[in-house]
Design a protein around this motif. Structure first.
Motif, PDB file in Angstrom:
ATOM      1  N   GLN A 126       0.322  -9.029   6.772  1.00 33.26           N
ATOM      2  CA  GLN A 126       1.345  -9.918   5.945  1.00 33.26           C
ATOM      3  C   GLN A 126       0.875 -10.591   4.671  1.00 33.26           C
ATOM      4  O   GLN A 126       1.455 -11.530   4.026  1.00 33.26           O
ATOM      5  CB  GLN A 126       2.143 -10.828   6.794  1.00 33.26           C
ATOM      6  CG  GLN A 126       2.899 -10.128   8.171  1.00 33.26           C
ATOM      7  CD  GLN A 126       3.185 -11.130   9.053  1.00 33.26           C
ATOM      8  OE1 GLN A 126       3.167 -12.313   8.996  1.00 33.26           O
ATOM      9  NE2 GLN A 126       4.019 -10.674  10.150  1.00 33.26           N
ATOM     10  N   SER A 127      -0.598 -10.365   4.527  1.00 34.04           N
ATOM     11  CA  SER A 127      -1.056 -11.040   3.357  1.00 34.04           C
ATOM     12  C   SER A 127      -0.761 -10.529   2.028  1.00 34.04           C
ATOM     13  O   SER A 127      -0.278  -9.294   2.083  1.00 34.04           O
ATOM     14  CB  SER A 127      -2.594 -11.014   3.588  1.00 34.04           C
ATOM     15  OG  SER A 127      -3.216  -9.726   3.913  1.00 34.04           O
ATOM     16  N   ALA A 128      -1.020 -11.060   1.151  1.00 29.57           N
ATOM     17  CA  ALA A 128      -0.681 -10.902  -0.385  1.00 29.57           C
ATOM     18  C   ALA A 128      -1.292  -9.559  -0.856  1.00 29.57           C
ATOM     19  O   ALA A 128      -0.853  -8.830  -1.562  1.00 29.57           O
ATOM     20  CB  ALA A 128      -0.787 -11.959  -1.369  1.00 29.57           C
ATOM     21  N   TYR A 129      -2.598  -9.609  -0.649  1.00 34.57           N
ATOM     22  CA  TYR A 129      -3.613  -8.418  -1.253  1.00 34.57           C
ATOM     23  C   TYR A 129      -2.985  -7.265  -0.462  1.00 34.57           C
ATOM     24  O   TYR A 129      -3.356  -6.195  -1.165  1.00 34.57           O
ATOM     25  CB  TYR A 129      -5.014  -8.810  -1.061  1.00 34.57           C
ATOM     26  CG  TYR A 129      -5.417  -9.180   0.477  1.00 34.57           C
ATOM     27  CD1 TYR A 129      -5.799  -8.164   1.308  1.00 34.57           C
ATOM     28  CD2 TYR A 129      -5.565 -10.457   0.828  1.00 34.57           C
ATOM     29  CE1 TYR A 129      -6.189  -8.423   2.747  1.00 34.57           C
ATOM     30  CE2 TYR A 129      -6.046 -10.901   1.911  1.00 34.57           C
ATOM     31  CZ  TYR A 129      -6.339  -9.796   3.036  1.00 34.57           C
ATOM     32  OH  TYR A 129      -6.866 -10.165   4.351  1.00 34.57           O
ATOM     33  N   VAL A 130      -2.673  -7.317   0.784  1.00 32.89           N
ATOM     34  CA  VAL A 130      -2.255  -5.758   1.509  1.00 32.89           C
ATOM     35  C   VAL A 130      -0.776  -5.442   0.745  1.00 32.89           C
ATOM     36  O   VAL A 130      -0.805  -3.966   0.589  1.00 32.89           O
ATOM     37  CB  VAL A 130      -2.106  -6.042   2.839  1.00 32.89           C
ATOM     38  CG1 VAL A 130      -1.574  -4.872   3.685  1.00 32.89           C
ATOM     39  CG2 VAL A 130      -3.379  -6.454   3.749  1.00 32.89           C
TER      40      VAL A 130
END
Length: 284
Positions: A173-177
């Protein structure tokens, strides 16, 4: 010219930097590493060399930790036993981490139904104590050092799988993913380059503490006669034999148990410090 006085805050920081307990733990683990990799540097005595005339010699100048029922030098057996105990701990933890990572990653990236089925199975596995589960595996595949490693590793898979699954949920759920997915990267590339490295980092830190538990479990299996068989120099096997002579030769129990407890405590201390550092917390 007099030196500038040291402020109380700086003095407190210096005290926190020097931690005697952690320093002793690192030094002891360095000794264990040398004993495991190059025991000839610490002793030149063959751990399997017997001398019936010297049986049950108490600790003294000739034999710093005494001799056992066969006249073998206890110190030499402790030194050579460090390699077997450390091998069991590291190999069993590696098995648990590798297979636990695969299962946890699969569960964390699957749909809700598959994830729920995998997690319920892991919950049932975690309901059984690890040592008892290892005993069940040993009963199925037999005893011995290799089977003990497999049994202890299999018993720890569920624990690491739950950790990896929880970290996978956070990372996915992170931004880089999300950015990598938006750029059109394949699912496999996103998992291998972004999800897996970041999900397994905290697990590897906790696995350091798990090595100590695996060493203790390996010694327990050897003590029960299900791990490394005597007369091999292994701490649990030494305890198993030494319990029969505890009344007239207590050092046969005290010496290997002291090294076993010290190793587990030292690994736990180093692992907890690594965990604090990974979480950005300062140890007080």
């Amino acid at each position: 010219m007099a030196p500038a006085p040291v402020s109380p805050v700086r003095r407190a920081r210096r005290r926190r930097k020097f931690r005697p307990g952690l320093t002793l733990a690192v030094l002891f683990l360095a000794w264990v590493a040398v004993a495991a990799l190059a025991p000839q540097l610490l002793t030149s005595v063959d751990p399997l060399e017997v001398s019936p005339a010297d049986s049950f010699t108490p600790p003294g100048p000739g034999h710093i930790f005494g001799t056992d029922e066969s006249g073998a030098d206890v110190y030499s057996r402790v030194v050579h036993g460090a390699g077997t105990s450390l091998l069991i701990g590291l190999a069993a933890t590696a098995i648990g981490v590798v297979f636990g990572t695969i299962i946890g990653l699969f569960a964390g990236l699957s749909n809700r139904f598959v994830e729920s089925a995998v997690m319920r199975f892991l919950d049932v596995t975690l309901a059984v104590p690890e040592l008892l589960l290892a005993l069940v595996v040993i009963a199925l595949i037999g005893g011995g050092t290799l089977n003990a490693i497999l049994a202890i590793g299999a018993a720890g898979i569920a624990y690491y799988a739950r950790l990896v699954r929880a970290q996978t949920h956070i990372v996915r759920q992170s931004a880089y993913v999300e950015a990598a997915t938006t750029l059109g990267f394949s699912r496999l590339r996103v998992v291998l380059t972004h999800v897996l490295p970041n999900a397994i980092k905290p697990v590897l830190v906790l696995a350091t503490i798990g090595v100590g538990g695996a060493i203790g479990a390996g010694a327990s299996l050897s003590f029960l006669g299900l791990g490394t068989p005597p007369p091999a120099p292994e701490w649990g096997a030494m305890l198993s034999v030494g319990r029969n002579f505890i009344s007239n030769a207590p050092w046969l129990i005290l010496v290997p148990s002291a090294f076993l407890v010290a190793t587990v405590l030292a690994i736990t201390a180093v692992g907890r410090d690594l965990r604090r550092r990974s979480e950005g917390r300062v140890a007080r």
